[in-house]
Design an enzyme around this catalytic site. Structure first.
Site: not given
Ligand code: NI
Length: 179
Positions: A51, A56, A104-105, A146-147, A150
């Protein structure tokens, strides 16, 4: 399409709330946004991740992409298909699960167990600007939470204990000092 740079904590855009994509004239999603979405999908698979949210990559717009096959447990990585959601919202939630070793990236070298809803109902626009609504459970429900977090400037480390978060920040500060 292009692979974009993924920003990492404590980059400013990650803690900022994102603005909605304007679709008031129902003209659909413009080419600039479609191009951005294509790049986000490529960037996510390149990372690799399941995701990615627009903040990000430094764009504070309410857009997320996720791996359409994230729920498949077979190791077939050949099917690289992603789904984009524009202006996604969680309109209902129920149950409780622990998302184990969530990562998370944008949060390098760290994972933690995070308490999440087991089931969520998501409302969004698709890439054509059409309204959609669906239920997600398990891993897909975790990805949605999670997304969408963000887009509100929230990272998974904001949802763990203060002690764990402080430890992570200390570890990161040390690492950044060593560079
Ligand atoms: Ni993330």
């Amino acid at each position: 399409m292009a692979v974009l740079k993924i920003l990492t904590y404590p980059e400013n855009s990650l803690s900022q709330p994102s603005v909605k994509v304007d679709n008031t004239n129902k003209a659909g999603i413009d080419d600039e946004i479609k191009k951005l979405i294509g790049n986000m999908g490529e960037t996510m698979f390149n990372a690799p991740g399941v995701g990615l949210a627009a903040p990000q990559i430094g764009v504070n717009k309410r857009i997320i992409v996720y791996d359409s096959n994230a729920e498949n447990t077979d190791d077939d990585n050949s099917k690289q298909e992603f789904t984009a959601l524009i202006n996604p919202e969680i309109i209902a939630s129920s149950g409780s699960i622990v998302s184990e070793k969530e990562a998370c990236l944008s949060v390098v070298d760290y994972s933690a167990d995070v308490k999440r809803y087991e089931k969520v109902t998501v409302k969004a626009l698709n890439i054509e600007g059409e309204k959609l609504e669906f239920d997600a459970q398990g891993i897909l429900a975790v990805i949605m939470q999670h997304e969408i977090d963000h887009l509100d400037g929230i990272l998974f480390i904001d949802r763990i204990s203060l002690l764990k978060r402080t430890m992570y920040k200390k570890k990161l500060a040390k690492k950044l000092n060593e560079q």
